[in-house]
Enzyme design. Sequence first.
Site, short mmCIF file in Angstrom:
data_model
loop_
_atom_site.label_atom_id
_atom_site.label_comp_id
_atom_site.label_asym_id
_atom_site.label_seq_id
_atom_site.Cartn_x
_atom_site.Cartn_y
_atom_site.Cartn_z
CB VAL A 115 94.25 65.42 -60.24
CG1 VAL A 115 92.95 66.21 -60.46
CG2 VAL A 115 95.06 66.04 -59.11
N PRO A 116 91.99 62.86 -61.01
CG PRO A 116 89.83 62.35 -60.26
CD PRO A 116 91.12 63.01 -59.83
CB CYS A 250 82.92 57.29 -57.53
SG CYS A 250 83.80 58.07 -56.18
#
Length: 371
Positions: A115-116, A250
């Site tokens: 998980v970012p 992103c």
Amino acid sequence: MLQDRDLLSVQEARDMIKKARIAFEAAKLLSQEQIDKIVKAMSDAAYAHREDLAKMAVEETSMGKYEDKIIKNTLASKAVYDAIKDMKTVGIVAEYPEQKMFEVAVPVGVVCGIVPCTNPTSTAMYKTLISLKAGNAIILSPHPNAKNCIMEAFKIMNQAAIAAGAPAGLIQCVSIPSPQGTDALLKNPNIGIILATGGEAMVKAAYSSGNPALGVGPGNGPSFIEKSADIKMAVKHIMDSKTFDNGMICASEQSIVTERCIKEQVISEVKKQGGYFMSAEESEKVGRFIMRANGTMNPKIVGKSAKVIADMAGITIPEGTRVLVSFQTTVGKDNPYSREKLCPILAFYTEDSWEAACHRSIEILNNEGVG
């Protein structure tokens, strides 16, 4: 007793995998109705706390916009659930009498969910929901800079899942994140699949772990405005996308590529909608902040507003500026504007024809983000 953080992290990972395997074996006995009840309870709980978790994420990471993270959390809880709720994932899921065939759903086992910090709570939500819907256990490995909000999302979903009948240990979250602990998770032979969201190094580590992996690394999507386009609408979509959560998704646009014959119209429309075209000197100043000396994105710009970035770079921009735009003619690893920028910064390229614009777009993708 272990005192070293890296050793503690590795031990925690090993213990979690053992616990997850036991919970997974118990989950194999759950019916479709029981699985669906658990998943709905998790979705409802996550959705109910979408605003609190959005606020926590912004406070902890100092990235993005609180209002937009609420939308992300809504999408990752309610919209994901609505998309998967009627799927059959237990036992025989399809039959083909004519071919004398049938399909049986088989879970992969223990999922490792990386998980970012860019999309912390929403990523934790959707990876957990899809993993349990398919009958799997999941271990969430949080980015250290977003550990608290990810841990809170885990606690909310785990409590709801257990209350709805899930075995204890079916959902877990690493509390001592470290590179060594993550490595121990990725390479453990009891991991069924890795769902990796993060930087290029993280995704590469997942793919080279020896376990099956699905990776989401850097994006560098160019947007080509062709001469037949509705310029006003095209620019609106790009600007809205690039400013949503301050450009941290992103998949948001990183460059505008357009044809010379409509260049001035596109520039005019970008300005009308809050884009500020920087001078060569200003572009140079901001460019120094986009990448670090080692060639990776500077975390100080990620999820920051155009005003904050301008202040850091020492340039003055008009009130109400939404996106910083830089005229560019080259693409390469040494040109930060031609790479992924998780903030409201766009490169602007002008080409003589649609063929040249397509070639430029492909060049940008091959520079970073392809695949």
